[in-house]
Write an enzyme that holds these catalytic residues in place. Structure first.
Site, PDB file in Angstrom:
ATOM      1  N   SER A  38      12.343  -0.525   3.482  1.00  0.00           N
ATOM      2  CA  SER A  38      12.857   1.159   2.850  1.00  0.00           C
ATOM      3  C   SER A  38      14.979   0.711   3.264  1.00  0.00           C
ATOM      4  O   SER A  38      14.937  -0.259   2.617  1.00  0.00           O
ATOM      5  CB  SER A  38      12.458   2.057   3.775  1.00  0.00           C
ATOM      6  N   ASP A  44       3.145   5.910  -2.768  1.00  0.00           N
ATOM      7  CA  ASP A  44       4.542   6.090  -2.786  1.00  0.00           C
ATOM      8  C   ASP A  44       4.709   5.898  -4.413  1.00  0.00           C
ATOM      9  O   ASP A  44       5.042   4.318  -4.477  1.00  0.00           O
ATOM     10  CB  ASP A  44       4.732   4.194  -1.821  1.00  0.00           C
ATOM     11  N   HIS A  84       4.678   5.284   1.835  1.00  0.00           N
ATOM     12  CA  HIS A  84       6.037   5.269   2.380  1.00  0.00           C
ATOM     13  C   HIS A  84       5.595   3.852   3.155  1.00  0.00           C
ATOM     14  O   HIS A  84       5.797   2.653   3.284  1.00  0.00           O
ATOM     15  CB  HIS A  84       6.946   6.144   2.450  1.00  0.00           C
TER      16      HIS A  84
END
Ligand SMILES: *[C@@H]1O[C@H](CO)[C@@H](O)[C@H](O)[C@H]1NC(C)=O
Ligand SMILES: *[C@@H]1O[C@H](CO)[C@@H](O)[C@H](O)[C@H]1NC(C)=O
Ligand SMILES: *[C@@H]1O[C@H](CO)[C@@H](O)[C@H](O)[C@H]1NC(C)=O
Ligand SMILES: *[C@@H]1O[C@H](CO)[C@@H](O)[C@H](O)[C@H]1NC(C)=O
Ligand SMILES: *[C@@H]1O[C@H](CO)[C@@H](O)[C@H](O)[C@H]1NC(C)=O
Length: 335
Positions: free
Chosen positions: A185, A239, A265
């Protein structure tokens, strides 16, 4: 006798070199025989005797199967996280401003894994889900860091434009080469530009594991096509926001995609078992360590007879029975 003809000289020189090479090869093969590994069972373990009759017992992980590596062990439906000492310390990164950076380091050896983290997380996350402990037990050396402004590392947060530069400094400070980056991320704003920045960076890196990273839109198809690093693109099935990141990364020629089922996620936290099994499988394609299990002072005969016992009780025990472990896990899960 003095030989004048260059041709005859050449032939004589050739014969002499050939002779020396044959003698050298014989010598090498003789000395190798002395130290030859003695295979003791089918569990990929072998004993190397030394002069004092001690036995160095080594376990080679899944050397014979080129397909699936072993699954992780489960204990009452929970992952059996090995007990590994985590060395925690601070280092100083000299950048625009000095940063004191927290490092969690595990394992030995010369093949390194660098773990970055997402916005809501820190290096502690990799300890909590056992990633650091697994990496060490599989024979890797791993460094999880708190990025500047997160966890226990000092402020300020690094600007996006300086992400690659900062990561370069970190890697230099830790003296990493031969390494794999795991980058979920938010940490994509460090790792993606670092990967793209130059071919020099790519030579140090042996593998790249972006997990739904940010910052992929800043680069073009042609940039991605030039990346030569083996890449495992990881994302959670549920996600949906990061589809475009996956589409961009897919353009790396040596990439493969891992979709973690029933995961959001932060898919590695939702399904750590799947994540760790697939992580190991990918790492094995890049570098498969041989790790030393134990060194015991005893006679070879006894070492041989008891080493299969060691294997059975070993924390690093590796099973090739993937299906049975999966079934075991599922049945435990449904209870
Ligand atoms: C990180 O900081 C917290 C509180 O700020 C502290 O309790 C903890 O011990 C620190 N961890 C390390 C590894 O230094
Ligand atoms: C998906 O995961 C959740 C927990 O994260 C769990 O409660 C649920 O049973 C899972 N669903 C399936 C189909 O595995
Ligand atoms: C092996 O161990 C047994 C005891 O467990 C001992 O009696 C025996 O002498 C050992 N063998 C050798 C070759 O040292
Ligand atoms: C180790 O386990 C295997 C099967 O998993 C078994 O056949 C073997 O007897 C065990 N060895 C010892 C010493 O318990
Ligand atoms: C693997 O596990 C399954 C189910 O537990 C079992 O039927 C099978 O015999 C095992 N295979 C091996 C090679 O141990």
């Amino acid at each position: 006798m003095i030989v004048r003809s260059p041709f005859v000289k050449l032939v004589i020189t050739g014969v002499l070199i050939f002779g020396v090479v044959v003698i050298a090869l014989n010598f090498i093969s003789y000395s190798r025989n002395l130290n030859d590994f003695e295979f003791i069972d089918d569990n990929n373990a072998y004993v190397i005797p030394n002069r004092d009759g001690d036995a160095l017992i080594r376990i080679k992980a899944d050397v014979k199967s080129n397909s699936k590596p072993a699954t992780l062990y489960l204990n009452n439906g929970k992952m059996d996280i090995p007990e590994v000492r985590i060395r925690t310390y601070m280092i100083s990164i000299n950048h625009v401003q000095d940063h004191n950076i927290l490092i969690r380091e595990v394992g030995e050896g010369n093949f390194n894994i660098l773990l970055l983290h997402g916005q809501s997380f820190s290096s502690k996350t990799w300890e909590n889900i056992g990633t650091l402990q697994y990496l060490a037990s599989w024979g890797y050396r791993a460094f999880a860091i708190d990025l500047p402004g997160y966890g226990n590392s000092s402020l300020p947060v690094v600007q996006e434009i300086e992400g690659a530069q900062w990561l370069t400094r970190l890697i230099r400070t830790l003296r990493l080469s031969n390494f794999v980056i795991i980058s979920p991320s938010m940490s994509g704003r460090f790792s993606i530009p670092y990967i793209m920045q130059s071919h020099t960076n790519q030579q140090l890196i042996r593998g790249f594991i972006p997990i739904s990273p940010v910052g992929t839109n800043n680069f073009q198809t042609t940039d991605y096509e030039k990346v030569k690093i083996p890449t495992l693109i990881v994302h959670g099935e549920r996600d949906k926001k990061f589809q475009s990141a996956i589409q961009s990364l897919k353009q790396i020629p040596s990439s493969q995609i891992l979709t973690i089922k029933n995961a959001s996620h932060a898919c590695y936290i939702d399904q750590p078992l799947d994540f760790h099994n697939e992580l190991r499988q990918f790492l094995y394609t890049v570098y498969r360590p041989i790790y030393i299990e134990q060194y015991k002072q005893r006679s070879l005969a006894n070492a041989t007879s008891s080493s299969s016992e060691n294997l059975n009780t070993s924390q690093n025990k590796i099973s090739s029975n993937l299906t049975s472990n999966r079934k075991h896990f599922q049945s435990k899960q449904s209870i």
